[in-house]
Scaffold this active site. Sequence first.
Site, PDB file in Angstrom:
ATOM      1  N   THR A 139      32.326  39.953 -97.786  1.00  0.00           N
ATOM      2  CA  THR A 139      32.536  40.089 -99.722  1.00  0.00           C
ATOM      3  C   THR A 139      34.324  39.597 -99.434  1.00  0.00           C
ATOM      4  O   THR A 139      34.902  39.315 -99.915  1.00  0.00           O
ATOM      5  CB  THR A 139      32.513  41.895 -99.799  1.00  0.00           C
ATOM      6  OG1 THR A 139      33.211  42.245 -98.957  1.00  0.00           O
ATOM      7  CG2 THR A 139      31.676  41.759-101.152  1.00  0.00           C
ATOM      8  N   ASP A 140      34.453  39.946 -97.679  1.00  0.00           N
ATOM      9  CA  ASP A 140      35.501  39.354 -97.256  1.00  0.00           C
ATOM     10  C   ASP A 140      36.163  37.527 -97.430  1.00  0.00           C
ATOM     11  O   ASP A 140      37.150  37.535 -98.860  1.00  0.00           O
ATOM     12  CB  ASP A 140      35.816  39.111 -96.633  1.00  0.00           C
ATOM     13  CG  ASP A 140      35.302  38.527 -95.302  1.00  0.00           C
ATOM     14  OD1 ASP A 140      34.299  38.416 -95.632  1.00  0.00           O
ATOM     15  OD2 ASP A 140      35.234  38.857 -93.936  1.00  0.00           O
ATOM     16  N   GLY A 162      26.237  40.484 -79.582  1.00  0.00           N
ATOM     17  CA  GLY A 162      25.251  39.877 -80.470  1.00  0.00           C
ATOM     18  C   GLY A 162      25.028  41.177 -81.447  1.00  0.00           C
ATOM     19  O   GLY A 162      23.783  41.089 -82.247  1.00  0.00           O
ATOM     20  N   GLY A 165      27.338  42.110 -83.679  1.00  0.00           N
ATOM     21  CA  GLY A 165      27.848  42.099 -85.213  1.00  0.00           C
ATOM     22  C   GLY A 165      29.046  42.951 -85.112  1.00  0.00           C
ATOM     23  O   GLY A 165      29.938  43.792 -86.326  1.00  0.00           O
ATOM     24  N   SER A 220      32.614  40.442 -81.123  1.00  0.00           N
ATOM     25  CA  SER A 220      33.606  40.497 -80.073  1.00  0.00           C
ATOM     26  C   SER A 220      34.699  39.414 -79.938  1.00  0.00           C
ATOM     27  O   SER A 220      35.401  38.944 -79.381  1.00  0.00           O
ATOM     28  CB  SER A 220      32.822  39.750 -78.474  1.00  0.00           C
ATOM     29  OG  SER A 220      31.774  39.349 -78.801  1.00  0.00           O
ATOM     30  N   SER A 221      33.772  38.711 -80.485  1.00  0.00           N
ATOM     31  CA  SER A 221      35.175  37.297 -80.602  1.00  0.00           C
ATOM     32  C   SER A 221      36.238  37.512 -81.979  1.00  0.00           C
ATOM     33  O   SER A 221      37.508  36.673 -81.110  1.00  0.00           O
ATOM     34  CB  SER A 221      33.837  35.892 -81.518  1.00  0.00           C
ATOM     35  OG  SER A 221      34.054  36.271 -82.674  1.00  0.00           O
ATOM     36  N   GLU A 248      38.363  30.353 -86.099  1.00  0.00           N
ATOM     37  CA  GLU A 248      36.877  30.401 -86.365  1.00  0.00           C
ATOM     38  C   GLU A 248      36.423  29.279 -86.973  1.00  0.00           C
ATOM     39  O   GLU A 248      35.428  28.601 -86.898  1.00  0.00           O
ATOM     40  CB  GLU A 248      37.097  31.390 -86.615  1.00  0.00           C
ATOM     41  CG  GLU A 248      36.685  33.067 -86.576  1.00  0.00           C
ATOM     42  CD  GLU A 248      35.261  33.512 -85.205  1.00  0.00           C
ATOM     43  OE1 GLU A 248      34.304  32.496 -85.466  1.00  0.00           O
ATOM     44  OE2 GLU A 248      35.384  34.613 -85.106  1.00  0.00           O
ATOM     45  N   ASP A 274      37.233  41.275 -89.903  1.00  0.00           N
ATOM     46  CA  ASP A 274      37.451  41.632 -88.295  1.00  0.00           C
ATOM     47  C   ASP A 274      37.898  40.970 -88.228  1.00  0.00           C
ATOM     48  O   ASP A 274      38.769  41.861 -87.447  1.00  0.00           O
ATOM     49  CB  ASP A 274      36.154  40.409 -87.796  1.00  0.00           C
ATOM     50  CG  ASP A 274      34.753  40.341 -88.008  1.00  0.00           C
ATOM     51  OD1 ASP A 274      34.352  41.381 -88.954  1.00  0.00           O
ATOM     52  OD2 ASP A 274      33.716  39.121 -88.435  1.00  0.00           O
ATOM     53  N   TYR A 278      24.597  31.157 -92.351  1.00  0.00           N
ATOM     54  CA  TYR A 278      25.642  32.152 -92.573  1.00  0.00           C
ATOM     55  C   TYR A 278      26.214  31.031 -93.358  1.00  0.00           C
ATOM     56  O   TYR A 278      27.094  31.242 -94.543  1.00  0.00           O
ATOM     57  CB  TYR A 278      26.602  32.361 -91.266  1.00  0.00           C
ATOM     58  CG  TYR A 278      28.005  32.575 -91.333  1.00  0.00           C
ATOM     59  CD1 TYR A 278      27.946  34.817 -91.421  1.00  0.00           C
ATOM     60  CD2 TYR A 278      29.229  32.153 -91.892  1.00  0.00           C
ATOM     61  CE1 TYR A 278      29.418  35.138 -91.884  1.00  0.00           C
ATOM     62  CE2 TYR A 278      30.310  32.766 -91.804  1.00  0.00           C
ATOM     63  CZ  TYR A 278      30.477  34.195 -92.434  1.00  0.00           C
ATOM     64  OH  TYR A 278      31.245  34.988 -92.676  1.00  0.00           O
TER      65      TYR A 278
END
Length: 386
Positions: free
Chosen positions: A35-36, A120, A122, A125-126, A159, A171, A221
């Site tokens: 939703t973001d 991995g 969710g 970490s990135s 990103e 995030d 994605y």
Amino acid sequence: MDIEFVRSRFIKHFDGKTGNIYHSPGRINLIGEHTDYNGGFVFPGAVDKGIMCEIRPNGTGKVLAYAIDLKDKVEFGVDDETVPRTSWARYLYGIVQEMKKRGVDVKGFNTAFAGDVPLGTGMSSSAALESCYAYAINDLFGDNKVSKWDIVLAGQATEHNYCGVKCGIMDQFASVFGKAGKLMCLDCRSHEFEYFPFEMKGYKLVLLDSGVKHELASSAYNDRRKSCENVLEALKQRYPEKNMETLRDADWDMLVSVKDIVSEEDMRRAVFVLGEKDRVQAVCKALTENDFETVGKKMYETHRGLSEDYEVSCEELDYLNSIANDNGVTGSRIMGGGFGGCTINLVKEEIYDSFIADAKDKYMNRYGKQLKVYDVVIGDGSRKIC
């Protein structure tokens, strides 16, 4: 995270001198997935696991970076125009470039970092890596002139521009703005947010790791984001007077009205997004009333939508969700972008042990994998440690 461990590796791989140590957390999201980037609402919190780095200016124009967990070292110039090939270095390079764009006079530095965010899962970490270095660079080279929101947006731009993921801001927001013992309801359009005390007496939040690793930079994605954009374009054509910016501007009647001019797949993606917007708002209201049964009900609805309409689940995640339902767990759903990772589960304390034991046993029997379990502890956001 062990400060002395990070420091010992920094000293070993550089000139023996120490620098400043910074930490940024990973995150959980109670509800509000995909939703973001559609201008909607999310409900994240920072966790007690994250990325820790030590960093010291080196008086050159070069960045010398050591990834402790990977035992890998990369060098690049602050002003280099070529993006590093190493995947983890792209995040660091991108943050350097994005902070420069925001007026920070970034100089060369030595750095080492490590993390205890399970990869991995969710838990992002990135974003923790991006936020950690953006915060550190702002402190070292910017005299803290850049705002927290600039740090968030620098991570998102990293990103987009260097890692190939057209993510929203949740995030990075959670990593930077998190507070111990608080969840946050964020309006991803206005950037307004509210802290909610995380005092679920009688309940626990726990993550069950499917062991299936996801890769958000995959076409799957970005394809889903494109589906949302396709529906938005159709809505703009039908309602030009509305000046629509994202799917968040649509209501159910408007969505139905474009059913004839968008694909069935794109429509299902949009149905999930509008439903998720409603669910986040319902959860906000339910939490203020300590109505955890409604919170849990909305979590199950989100899982069904992510599995059937948004199609980002997998067999293992659906199985974990069904185990939770069979055990009487109050709420359970996929957490994160999907394609693997964890389920997040709202569990009454009196059934916690039996649920975990049953889930571990059944998962091992079906998939031959040891199920990893992470109890959620809500922690603070990006900060300087020393």
